[in-house]
Design a protein around this motif. Structure first.
Motif: not given
Length: 275
Positions: A30-31, A98-103, A33-43, A107-115
């Motif tokens: 779910x992107x 948001x999840x960030x998986x590393x080599x 948030x206060x400002x939208x998570x960039x759609x191209x972030x994974x790329x 796993x780094x996980x972003x948690x935010x109930x209020x967004x």
């Protein structure tokens, strides 16, 4: 809201795990948030190596060769690190955006109930980002001293607590730690900022540094949702002298702690110990 000690605690928790690691995958559930998570972030991030991690004010900066990942925890956000078998042990919940998986499987996980937080990409130097350009000095660095603070306050008619919470003056001194620092320095929060002498500014600077460092040692404060990168709560709230203690006896003199409102924020003080 996570303040400087909570953000610094988070930084110290994530940096050893992700610095030098390469991003394998990014999952945005779910992107909005206060400002939208960039759609191209994974790329953008996949295949890039984390060069360093640091904090600026209440922002976490994960630095890559081509830019920075800027993260703000908002009102109730946190970053969790999962390693080894723990990566699969906790499936993503409703507020795990948001999840960030590393080599290496971390796993780094972003948690935010209020967004109210942010996960943003900026292809440039951090100091050029619009959210960072006009920030003041860091309170734990040498540039924050009596001469600097006195120089910034000597022409200001507003309350000293309001000035301390202005990020253009000094960053990261949020409501909790402004209250606690002013008590420790014996200064009433509603005093005009310009009324402080250089000696009082020296005492206030010293107490701000002491209070913030002590809070960091205790893992920050947990009032509602904040946890560190391992899911543990902070414990500095157990040492509050004034914050949230209206009506309770002052730990120094026994007089009741009072509460007022400054800049729409709850303000706590002892009328006998603070002048």
């Amino acid at each position: 809201m996570p303040e400087l000690p909570e953000v610094e605690t988070t930084l110290r928790g994530i940096a050893p795990h992700i610095t030098g690691q390469t991003v394998r995958n990014v999952t945005v559930r779910d992107g909005r948030l206060r400002w939208p998570v960039p759609e191209s972030l994974a790329e953008t991030l996949c295949g890039q190596e984390v060069q360093s991690c640091r904090r600026r004010a209440k922002y976490l900066l994960v630095e890559f060769k081509t830019g920075i990942l800027l993260i703000h925890l908002g009102m109730s956000g946190s970053l969790r690190i999962f390693t080894g078998q723990n990566t699969d042990a906790e499936p993503a919940g409703k507020h795990d955006h948001v999840d960030f998986l590393f080599s290496d499987g971390i796993l780094m996980r972003y948690y935010d109930p209020r967004k109210f937080g942010a996960v943003l990409w900026f292809a440039g130097a951090p100091e050029h980002h619009p959210l960072l350009q006009k920030l003041g000095v860091e309170p734990l660095e040498d540039g924050f001293d009596a001469a600097y603070l006195h120089g910034r306050l000597k022409t200001q008619k507003r309350a000293v607590k309001t000035a301390l919470m202005d990020n253009a003056v000094v960053v990261g001194v949020g409501n909790i730690y402004a209250n606690e620092s002013l008590f420790a320095a014996g200064i009433l929060p509603n005093r005009p900022a310009a009324s402080l002498s250089k000696k009082e500014c020296a005492e206030l600077v010293a107490e701000i540094k002491t209070v913030l460092m002590r809070a960091i040692e205790k893992g920050g404060s947990t009032l509602r949702d904040f946890v560190d990168s391992t899911g543990k709560s902070g414990y500095f709230q157990q040492e509050y002298n004034v914050y949230g203690r209206q009506g309770e006896p002052c730990r120094r003199c026994g007089c009741p702690i009072e509460k007022s409102t400054l800049g729409q924020r709850g303000t706590f003080y002892c009328r006998r110990c603070q002048k």
